[in-house]
Design an enzyme around this catalytic site. Structure first.
Site, PDB file in Angstrom:
ATOM      1  N   LYS A 138      41.185  91.565 -17.683  1.00 55.04           N
ATOM      2  CA  LYS A 138      42.326  92.275 -17.123  1.00 55.04           C
ATOM      3  C   LYS A 138      42.000  92.726 -15.708  1.00 55.04           C
ATOM      4  CE  LYS A 138      41.283  96.058 -16.430  1.00 55.04           C
ATOM      5  NZ  LYS A 138      40.215  96.655 -15.555  1.00 55.04           N
ATOM      6  N   TYR A 222      45.690 100.193 -17.840  1.00 55.19           N
ATOM      7  CA  TYR A 222      45.443 100.653 -19.207  1.00 55.19           C
ATOM      8  C   TYR A 222      46.579 101.557 -19.686  1.00 55.19           C
ATOM      9  CZ  TYR A 222      40.647  98.920 -19.119  1.00 55.19           C
ATOM     10  OH  TYR A 222      39.538  98.110 -19.071  1.00 55.19           O
TER      11      TYR A 222
HETATM   12  P1  NAD Z   1      31.303  93.401 -10.924  1.00 55.59           P
HETATM   13  O1  NAD Z   1      31.503  93.610  -9.464  1.00 55.59           O
HETATM   14  O2  NAD Z   1      30.205  94.159 -11.601  1.00 55.59           O
HETATM   15  O3  NAD Z   1      31.018  91.839 -11.194  1.00 55.59           O
HETATM   16  C1  NAD Z   1      31.771  90.801 -10.602  1.00 55.59           C
HETATM   17  C2  NAD Z   1      31.003  89.496 -10.696  1.00 55.59           C
HETATM   18  O4  NAD Z   1      31.760  88.483 -10.035  1.00 55.59           O
HETATM   19  C3  NAD Z   1      29.616  89.557 -10.025  1.00 55.59           C
HETATM   20  O5  NAD Z   1      28.671  88.911 -10.834  1.00 55.59           O
HETATM   21  C4  NAD Z   1      29.832  88.783  -8.745  1.00 55.59           C
HETATM   22  O6  NAD Z   1      28.654  88.154  -8.274  1.00 55.59           O
HETATM   23  C5  NAD Z   1      30.886  87.756  -9.166  1.00 55.59           C
HETATM   24  N1  NAD Z   1      31.627  87.212  -8.033  1.00 55.59           N
HETATM   25  C6  NAD Z   1      31.941  85.910  -7.891  1.00 55.59           C
HETATM   26  N2  NAD Z   1      32.583  85.702  -6.736  1.00 55.59           N
HETATM   27  C7  NAD Z   1      32.674  86.885  -6.123  1.00 55.59           C
HETATM   28  C8  NAD Z   1      33.233  87.308  -4.886  1.00 55.59           C
HETATM   29  N3  NAD Z   1      33.823  86.435  -4.048  1.00 55.59           N
HETATM   30  N4  NAD Z   1      33.154  88.604  -4.574  1.00 55.59           N
HETATM   31  C9  NAD Z   1      32.590  89.513  -5.403  1.00 55.59           C
HETATM   32  N5  NAD Z   1      32.039  89.158  -6.598  1.00 55.59           N
HETATM   33  C10 NAD Z   1      32.075  87.858  -6.951  1.00 55.59           C
HETATM   34  O7  NAD Z   1      32.675  93.621 -11.638  1.00 55.59           O
HETATM   35  P2  NAD Z   1      32.952  93.901 -13.188  1.00 55.59           P
HETATM   36  O8  NAD Z   1      33.043  95.353 -13.391  1.00 55.59           O
HETATM   37  O9  NAD Z   1      32.033  93.111 -14.029  1.00 55.59           O
HETATM   38  O10 NAD Z   1      34.469  93.358 -13.310  1.00 55.59           O
HETATM   39  C11 NAD Z   1      34.747  91.961 -13.427  1.00 55.59           C
HETATM   40  C12 NAD Z   1      36.125  91.784 -14.092  1.00 55.59           C
HETATM   41  O11 NAD Z   1      36.086  92.368 -15.384  1.00 55.59           O
HETATM   42  C13 NAD Z   1      37.280  92.477 -13.361  1.00 55.59           C
HETATM   43  O12 NAD Z   1      38.437  91.687 -13.451  1.00 55.59           O
HETATM   44  C14 NAD Z   1      37.476  93.774 -14.116  1.00 55.59           C
HETATM   45  O13 NAD Z   1      38.799  94.272 -14.062  1.00 55.59           O
HETATM   46  C15 NAD Z   1      37.111  93.342 -15.523  1.00 55.59           C
HETATM   47  N6  NAD Z   1      36.580  94.468 -16.328  1.00 55.59           N
HETATM   48  C16 NAD Z   1      37.133  94.707 -17.538  1.00 55.59           C
HETATM   49  C17 NAD Z   1      36.684  95.734 -18.328  1.00 55.59           C
HETATM   50  C18 NAD Z   1      37.267  95.971 -19.690  1.00 55.59           C
HETATM   51  O14 NAD Z   1      36.966  96.991 -20.304  1.00 55.59           O
HETATM   52  N7  NAD Z   1      38.064  95.053 -20.217  1.00 55.59           N
HETATM   53  C19 NAD Z   1      35.652  96.561 -17.867  1.00 55.59           C
HETATM   54  C20 NAD Z   1      35.093  96.295 -16.617  1.00 55.59           C
HETATM   55  C21 NAD Z   1      35.563  95.236 -15.850  1.00 55.59           C
END
Ligand code: NAD
Length: 370
Positions: A138, A222
């Site tokens: 999401k 959410y």
């Molecule tokens: P994060 O920044 O920790 O991780 C993002 C990942 O994407 C990294 O590994 C990064 O290297 C990679 N990536 C690839 N191309 C990229 C670019 N051009 N720029 C930046 N990063 C790039 O983020 P996260 O917290 O893991 O979130 C990732 C996704 O998961 C989002 O869509 C977020 O909304 C979703 N999320 C959902 C929940 C949930 O409870 N359902 C919780 C956290 C995050």
């Protein structure tokens, strides 16, 4: 033909067809599946950031019907660390540019897209074109048009699509949905929600190209999803909204720092909400003519929920939401049934979000047509 000579995909297709023919379209029992499959479905996580490292990877050690069998990452070294920790072969490490090659990998059945929001469409479509089932985090994408493109790609590839709305597997939110359906407190009429955290340094979540918007996309979603659950699955008919004045304009250059909005539901129920990257909150309350349910703390997170109702507190043991969510999707594939969290739900929420941004930009009430 010997079982070993049947490809994994055709085996699953045959399994689904034969079992559906014998048992009807309902889910198979655990025993029935375990008798007919020799391994769990393989998942590849695309994006190894915080959510994959802290929640999805560990959850995949607890799942019954699927396991981590590969990754898509920009860092080969990180991929190799994951391969060691989770015991999948290094040949199953892909980069974002080599996702088309997933088509030749029978170890992987599902690609779970966990990259920044603005990349979900690109990565989900690449996974579908490689013939893999898709779970997309999401918000589903930055725009409704991108959601449509993901749904179309999955349909064209005849693969299943689901969104990472893990709260459908949380007992407190399941109780909220039950109350909405069975109307113990009457139909809920008044909802309020507040969700935020304080962003200390600018990250991709405050970059419009990668995030699609500010806290509304990341956190407010959410409350939107929870309010639609509380309205028994129905979308709002109209929204109004006001953006918060920016206290850190240097950080929030092209996204909102915070926003207030109201959703009007059919029958007159309303949800008044706010979200911000400059205050901490995680609350939701729904009230009906005969009672209320209030998520006082950690309303939309993984554990630590404090939930009161007019009948007293709720005390459930928190499950691993992510393990249940991924297992349910794997089970949908194995038994050829529909997921309860399809792409259309992710798209619906983007329609509402686009309406809220339009209402904030114009100062007008915006009608929502899902
Ligand atoms: P994060 O920044 O920790 O991780 C993002 C990942 O994407 C990294 O590994 C990064 O290297 C990679 N990536 C690839 N191309 C990229 C670019 N051009 N720029 C930046 N990063 C790039 O983020 P996260 O917290 O893991 O979130 C990732 C996704 O998961 C989002 O869509 C977020 O909304 C979703 N999320 C959902 C929940 C949930 O409870 N359902 C919780 C956290 C995050």
């Amino acid at each position: 033909m010997k079982k070993s000579a049947i490809s994994r995909r055709s085996f699953l297709e045959q399994l689904s067809l034969s079992t559906v023919a014998v048992l009807g379209a309902g889910p198979l029992s655990a025993f029935a599946i375990s008798q007919q499959t020799d391994r769990k479905l393989g998942v590849a996580l695309a994006g190894l950031g915080k959510y994959s490292s802290r929640q999805l990877g560990p959850a995949l050690k607890e799942t019954k019907w699927c396991q981590l069998m590969g990754v898509v990452t920009g860092s080969k070294e990180k991929g190799e660390q994951w391969s060691k920790e989770y015991g999948f072969p290094v040949k199953n490490i892909y980069s974002y540019d080599t996702m088309a090659q997933l088509a030749d990998n029978k170890d992987i059945d599902i690609v779970y897209v966990v990259t920044p929001n603005g990349l979900h469409a690109q990565h989900a479509i690449a996974a579908a074109k490689a013939g893999k089932h898709v779970i997309c985090e999401k918000p589903m994408a930055n725009t409704v048009a991108e959601c449509d493109a993901i749904i179309a790609a999955c349909k064209a590839a005849k693969v299943k699509l689901s969104i990472g709305y893990r709260l459908h597997f949380d007992p407190y939110h399941k109780e909220l949905m039950r109350l909405a359906k069975e109307k113990d407190f009457g139909a809920f009429t008044t909802m309020t929600g507040d969700r935020g955290f304080i962003m200390q340094t600018k990250v991709w979540r405050a970059d419009k190209k990668l995030a699609g918007g500010g806290p509304l996309m990341d956190l407010g979603i959410y409350i939107i999803h929870g309010a639609c659950m509380t309205a028994n699955g129905v979308a709002p008919v109209a929204v109004t909204a006001q953006e918060h004045p920016k206290t850190k304009p240097e950080m929030f250059t092209d996204v909102e720092e915070g926003i207030n909005w109201t959703m009007e539901f059919p029958g007159g129920a309303t949800c008044t909400a706010q979200t911000s990257y400059q205050h901490s909150a995680d609350k939701f309350r729904a009230e009906g003519p005969k009672g209320f349910i209030e998520f006082k703390e950690h309303a939309f997170t993984y554990r630590g929920m404090v939930v009161e109702t007019s009948r007293g507190p709720l005390n459930f043991t928190p499950p691993n939401q992510q393990a249940l969510q991924m297992d349910d999707f794997a089970n949908c594939i194995l038994t050829n049934r529909n997921t309860i969290i399809p792409g259309e739900l992710g798209r619906r929420d983007l329609v509402i979000i686009e309406g809220i941004y339009k209402a904030a930009a114009t100062g007008k009430r915006v009608e929502i047509k899902v």
